[in-house]
Write a protein that holds these residues in place. Structure first.
Motif, PDB file in Angstrom:
ATOM      1  N   LEU A 144       0.482  45.293  71.751  1.00  9.32           N
ATOM      2  CA  LEU A 144       0.296  45.152  70.323  1.00  9.32           C
ATOM      3  C   LEU A 144       0.246  46.831  69.158  1.00  9.32           C
ATOM      4  CD1 LEU A 144      -3.597  43.482  69.564  1.00  9.32           C
ATOM      5  CD2 LEU A 144      -0.996  42.849  69.067  1.00  9.32           C
ATOM      6  N   LYS A 145       0.109  47.719  70.425  1.00 10.91           N
ATOM      7  CA  LYS A 145       0.159  49.012  69.022  1.00 10.91           C
ATOM      8  C   LYS A 145       2.109  49.141  69.241  1.00 10.91           C
ATOM      9  CE  LYS A 145      -0.655  53.804  70.078  1.00 10.91           C
ATOM     10  NZ  LYS A 145      -0.991  55.082  71.637  1.00 10.91           N
ATOM     11  N   VAL A 147       3.960  46.877  68.828  1.00 11.56           N
ATOM     12  CA  VAL A 147       4.498  46.173  68.185  1.00 11.56           C
ATOM     13  C   VAL A 147       4.168  47.275  66.396  1.00 11.56           C
ATOM     14  CG1 VAL A 147       4.115  44.073  66.689  1.00 11.56           C
ATOM     15  CG2 VAL A 147       4.672  43.735  68.853  1.00 11.56           C
ATOM     16  N   GLY A 148       3.073  47.146  66.674  1.00 12.69           N
ATOM     17  CA  GLY A 148       2.180  47.801  64.938  1.00 12.69           C
ATOM     18  C   GLY A 148       3.276  49.284  64.751  1.00 12.69           C
ATOM     19  N   GLU A 150       6.715  49.191  64.740  1.00  8.32           N
ATOM     20  CA  GLU A 150       7.934  48.969  64.196  1.00  8.32           C
ATOM     21  C   GLU A 150       8.051  49.845  63.277  1.00  8.32           C
ATOM     22  OE1 GLU A 150       8.992  44.544  65.516  1.00  8.32           O
ATOM     23  OE2 GLU A 150       8.617  45.163  67.260  1.00  8.32           O
ATOM     24  N   ILE A 153       6.846  47.475  59.865  1.00  5.46           N
ATOM     25  CA  ILE A 153       5.571  47.520  60.075  1.00  5.46           C
ATOM     26  C   ILE A 153       5.062  48.258  59.381  1.00  5.46           C
ATOM     27  CG2 ILE A 153       3.387  46.717  61.199  1.00  5.46           C
ATOM     28  CD1 ILE A 153       5.256  44.536  62.939  1.00  5.46           C
ATOM     29  N   LYS A 157       2.441  49.393  56.272  1.00  3.15           N
ATOM     30  CA  LYS A 157       1.531  50.476  56.037  1.00  3.15           C
ATOM     31  C   LYS A 157       0.929  51.754  55.495  1.00  3.15           C
ATOM     32  CE  LYS A 157       0.132  48.557  61.053  1.00  3.15           C
ATOM     33  NZ  LYS A 157      -0.242  49.321  61.996  1.00  3.15           N
ATOM     34  N   VAL A 179       2.930  41.356  61.247  1.00  2.00           N
ATOM     35  CA  VAL A 179       2.953  41.413  63.459  1.00  2.00           C
ATOM     36  C   VAL A 179       2.581  40.530  63.616  1.00  2.00           C
ATOM     37  CG1 VAL A 179       1.024  42.378  65.128  1.00  2.00           C
ATOM     38  CG2 VAL A 179       1.037  43.700  62.943  1.00  2.00           C
ATOM     39  N   LYS A 180       1.815  39.433  63.945  1.00  2.00           N
ATOM     40  CA  LYS A 180       2.592  37.983  64.276  1.00  2.00           C
ATOM     41  C   LYS A 180       3.700  37.405  64.292  1.00  2.00           C
ATOM     42  CE  LYS A 180       0.592  34.150  65.346  1.00  2.00           C
ATOM     43  NZ  LYS A 180       2.256  33.350  66.407  1.00  2.00           N
TER      44      LYS A 180
END
Length: 313
Positions: A144-145, A147-148, A150, A153, A157, A179-180
């Motif tokens: 998750l970290k 991917v966040g 990328e 994304i 942010k 993220v999904k």
């Protein structure tokens, strides 16, 4: 080779596990203790020509009405019987969980009515087994970290950092959606790599639904029994290749549930009568006549055969 069928013991219905070649009736796998079967009354074989259906006397139960523990117990017993048969190198075509026949005559009728299709399946299944492979992330939090971080994304942010009034609910939903999507792309790429590596040792693949986002793959593979070792070796190679990122779990050998499962449905009289009236047949029309009339109507109304009625209902 025809058995004389009768009503089952004690007025029970018969739970149906699957079909085997009648020549396998003496296989050691049929020596299953009664307490391990559904209904706790032991199994028996009923024959029609070269086929045999495996059944046990049991009270019919609706799967939807069972508690989870009761359903799990029933599934375990169903699989245990099928897998004991497989242990004796018997070709087994499993029936869908929760299949019942009213009497022995009904069970034999299932064989006689579906004999042609069942014979074909017995030939296809011979020597084949199913292996189920599940792959999960070893450290989902790290994924998750990653991917966040990328580019797309991360940049989105950053634009939210100085937004007047703070981050809106819609913005949070958009981040979650991004993220999904990134997780789905990563999962699809990994599952493709896994499937391609296992393809050489398998005949077919069936994809099942993943239970959660931590699960990368939940697939069934149909393999020749003789290729079981090469398949397991290929899986060991994947385990070494993805040692730091994925955990693999393999269940098998199993009957080919995901590829060949028989389902028995009893037609209701009102459905047959409705079909008869729709097709304009008389009250004495047989089921075979109704079937032929339907096939004729379907062919006549098909757009490929009826250019003037391309939108025919």
């Amino acid at each position: 080779m025809q058995n004389t069928a009768s009503r089952s013991a004690g007025g029970h219905s018969l739970y149906v596990y699957g079909v085997i070649p009648a020549t396998a009736q003496s296989a050691p796998g049929l020596n299953i203790p009664a307490h391990e079967t559904i209904g706790d009354m032991g199994i028996k074989t009923l024959c029609h020509e070269e086929l045999a259906v495996i059944v046990s006397p049991a009270e019919p139960r609706e799967l939807a009405s069972l508690r989870k523990d009761e359903l799990a117990k029933m599934l375990l017993a169903h699989q245990r019987v099928v897998e004991r048969l497989m242990a004796s190198s018997v070709a087994v075509i499993p029936f869908r969980l929760g299949t019942y026949a009213g009497t022995e005559i009904d069970a034999v009728e299932i064989l006689s009515k579906g004999a042609r299709a069942i014979r074909r399946l017995v030939g296809e299944i011979g020597g084949r087994i199913e292996m189920d492979v599940v792959a999960t992330y070893a450290d989902f939090a790290s994924v998750l970290k990653e991917v966040g971080e990328e580019d797309d994304i991360r940049k989105f942010k950053e634009t939210l950092g100085g937004a007047p009034g703070g981050v809106s609910v819609d913005d949070r939903m958009k981040v979650g959606f991004m993220v999904k999507q990134a997780l789905d792309r990563k999962r699809l790429d990994l599952s493709r790599q896994i499937a391609e590596h296992l393809a050489a040792a398998s005949c077919a693949q069936c994809t099942h639904e993943n239970m959660d986002d931590k699960m990368v793959m939940n697939d069934a593979f149909l393999i020749e029994f003789a290729h079981r070792r090469p398949f397991e070796f290929a899986l060991d190679e994947l385990d070494a290749r993805f040692a730091k990122t994925l955990h693999f779990r393999c269940v098998g050998p199993l009957a080919p549930y995901s590829f060949y499962t028989l389902e028995f449905k009893r037609m209701r009289w009102k459905d047959i009568d409705a079909a008869r009236r729709l097709l304009g047949l008389g009250e004495a029309a047989s089921a075979e006549e109704i079937k032929k009339a339907f096939q004729h109507a379907a062919q006549a109304l098909h757009p490929d055969h009826n250019g003037q009625a391309a939108d025919a209902d």
